[in-house]
Structure formats: C-alpha cells, structure tokens
Design an enzyme around this catalytic site. Structure first.
Site, PDB file in Angstrom:
ATOM      1  N   HIS A  46       0.839  -1.207   0.000  1.00 61.76           N
ATOM      2  CA  HIS A  46       0.000   0.000   0.000  1.00 61.76           C
ATOM      3  C   HIS A  46       0.870   1.251   0.000  1.00 61.76           C
ATOM      4  O   HIS A  46       0.574   2.226  -0.679  1.00 61.76           O
ATOM      5  CB  HIS A  46      -0.888   0.044   1.254  1.00 61.76           C
ATOM      6  CG  HIS A  46      -1.895  -1.059   1.325  1.00 61.76           C
ATOM      7  ND1 HIS A  46      -1.814  -2.077   2.239  1.00 61.76           N
ATOM      8  CD2 HIS A  46      -3.014  -1.289   0.606  1.00 61.76           C
ATOM      9  CE1 HIS A  46      -2.836  -2.899   2.087  1.00 61.76           C
ATOM     10  NE2 HIS A  46      -3.594  -2.447   1.103  1.00 61.76           N
ATOM     11  N   GLU A  52      -0.934  -4.295  -8.679  1.00 60.02           N
ATOM     12  CA  GLU A  52      -1.112  -5.351  -9.687  1.00 60.02           C
ATOM     13  C   GLU A  52      -1.255  -6.745  -9.090  1.00 60.02           C
ATOM     14  O   GLU A  52      -1.516  -7.691  -9.813  1.00 60.02           O
ATOM     15  CB  GLU A  52       0.059  -5.339 -10.673  1.00 60.02           C
ATOM     16  CG  GLU A  52      -0.108  -4.259 -11.717  1.00 60.02           C
ATOM     17  CD  GLU A  52       0.877  -4.365 -12.849  1.00 60.02           C
ATOM     18  OE1 GLU A  52       2.027  -4.784 -12.597  1.00 60.02           O
ATOM     19  OE2 GLU A  52       0.503  -4.026 -13.979  1.00 60.02           O
TER      20      GLU A  52
END
Ligand code: PAF
Length: 293
Positions: free
Chosen positions: A37, A162
């Site tokens: 993150h 991703e």
C-alpha cells in the site's frame, strides 16, 4: 495529515484543493496497510498535489461472512504508517510541494451505505472469469464501493496494486462504462525478500504456512523460463502440480489469460500480453498472485 470520517467534510477539503487547480491522487484501501500500500501512496504523492487514502472494509465485496468479520482492522496503526510514508517520501522528494498522504478517509459503513446499494454492474468477461467465478458478487461489491469513492473524491488519478490484477481490469471496465474521468494507474506487485506477494492476509499465515507460501512466487517465476518451449497447458500443469505437491498448499485455479481481455489462451501466439493468474489456499488462507510471461 487529516483523518476525515464524513463525506461532507472530505468534499469540503477537496473542493478547496480543486479550486486551486490541484491534482488529486487517490489510493483506495481496506486498511491493514503494508509496504505494498505504501508504494501506492508513494506513486500517488509523487504524481499529484493532494493524496487521499481511503481506509474502508467494504462489506458488499465479501461473499464470505467469516472473511468480513475476521478481516484485520487496524486504523490507528494504518495512520501511523501513512504519516511515516509521508515523511519518507518527503525526505526523498524534497522538491515536492505536497509531501505525503494529506487525507485519510475512514468512513463508517453507515456513512458509505446509508441505504443498501442495490446497483448491479454488468462488466462482461473481465468480471466473470477467475475471481468472478469463484467469488460471486465480489466484483459487483468492488464496483459499488470504488464508484462511490470516485464520486466522493473525484480524483484525477487512482492507484491500484497489480497483485489484484483482475480487480484493475474490472475497475477500468467500470470507469469506462460510467464515464468516470479518472486515470487508473496500475503499480507493480511488492514482494517480501523471499518472493511472497505482500497482502494483508499474510498476517493470518501460521509460521509454517508463511515459510511455505513463497513456493507460489518461486514456481510462477520458474515457469516463465519454460516459455515458449512448453505449451500453455504444460506450463499450467507444471505450476499446479509443483504447488500442490506441498501438502499445505492447494491451487484453486491457475489460468493463463490475455492480460487485457482476461480470456484464457490456448497458445502463446494468442496474445502478446500473456499473464498467469493464480489463487492458492495455504491452509485456510487464500493467497493470490500473478506473473507476466
Ligand atoms: O483492493 C482492495 O483493497 C479493495 O478491493 C478496494 C479496491 C479498496 C475496494 O474496497
């Protein structure tokens, strides 16, 4: 860094920024933040004037009640991490005017869903295969919450990891269908030193499972060396058999797809963008990963 719980307050803060023609970057999260993150936050900070991070465990995307109940909720620790990410970025990007996460948007369920969200999205193949088939309703919930968040934040740029490769395809389809003027930025998977893709779910692994879990990334990487010598099916069989040979692991699916359409391929020549997407149960913990061939 401000922590904001209400939509009204967040909109008021962002209206000021928009009036000053500031570029708004947005990182939607469900909290339990890790370095994956933080790398999204860093991309966001680097390329925008204002960085908004949402922390909201969205109930509508959980098709398993137990999963929703046990999903880690660590807002305080998340906020500490977000401010340290800010200062870290600041140190390295001293020229940036905006030097970190500016707003953490942490609404309650009632704030986000004062009424049940009954919208049903039809986003085609990208939302129906793989995770879409295994977790019915999951992507509909993701489209519900991400569209709401986009309407609230109105970001210029949004950042997604991703690791959730299919989720990015679904969000791109949703944004296109609803004509939401936001650029979706896909950021590379962040891995532990031993290859395991970072995930909030990794904290649920027992020490033994944690030790075994890197087998997934290792096998995927190894399988790229067989291309194009081995057929698509042979590579799939290799990946599934290698991972399943460990008694702690069970592959739920492994598909090699066209990275744009997410349709399965039979031959390497079917696409110039082959991506292998995997889900593995490591004990009870469901881990996902992917690799580009
Ligand atoms: O990837 C996630 O953490 C969630 O699916 C998202 C995009 C924040 C929506 O709740």
């Amino acid at each position: 860094m401000k922590i904001v719980n209400s939509i009204k307050d967040l909109k008021a803060y962002l209206a000021e920024a928009k009036q000053d023609n500031k570029k708004i970057g947005f990182v939607p999260t469900m909290g339990a933040l890790h370095n994956g993150h933080l790398s999204l936050v860093q991309h966001c900070v680097k390329n925008n004037d204002v960085c908004v991070v949402s922390v909201f465990v969205n109930p509508t995307q959980f098709n398993d009640k137990h999963d929703l109940e046990t999903y880690p909720r660590t807002l305080e620790a998340d906020c500490v991490l977000l401010s340290s990410a800010a200062s870290d970025v600041y140190k390295r990007q001293v020229l940036l005017e905006s030097a970190g996460c500016d707003y953490v948007f942490a609404p309650s369920v009632e704030e986000m869903y004062p009424e049940p969200d009954t919208r049903t999205f039809d986003l085609g193949t990208v939302s129906e295969v793989m995770e879409g088939a295994k977790r019915p309703g999951h992507f509909n919930g993701v489209a519900q919450v991400v569209s709401k968040l986009f309407y609230i934040v109105e970001p210029d740029n949004a950042y997604f990891g991703e690791k959730d490769f299919q989720q990015i395809a679904v969000i791109r389809a949703m944004v296109k269908q609803l004509n939401i003027p936001v650029t979706i930025n896909a950021c590379p998977i962040v891995r532990e030193g031993d290859g395991l893709a970072l995930s909030s779910r990794n904290t649920r692994l027992t020490p033994e499972q944690r030790q075994k879990a890197p087998l997934i990334a290792r096998t995927l990487k190894e399988s790229t060396t067989f291309v194009p010598g081995k057929s698509v099916q042979e590579v799939i069989d290799y990946v599934v058999n290698t991972i399943n040979s460990d008694p702690v692991m069970e592959v739920e699916y492994y598909e090699i797809v066209d990275g744009n359409t997410l349709e399965s391929i039979k031959n390497w020549s079917d696409t110039d963008y082959p991506v292998g997407c995997i889900t593995v149960y490591c004990g009870e913990v469901r881990l996902i990963d992917n690799i580009k061939y």
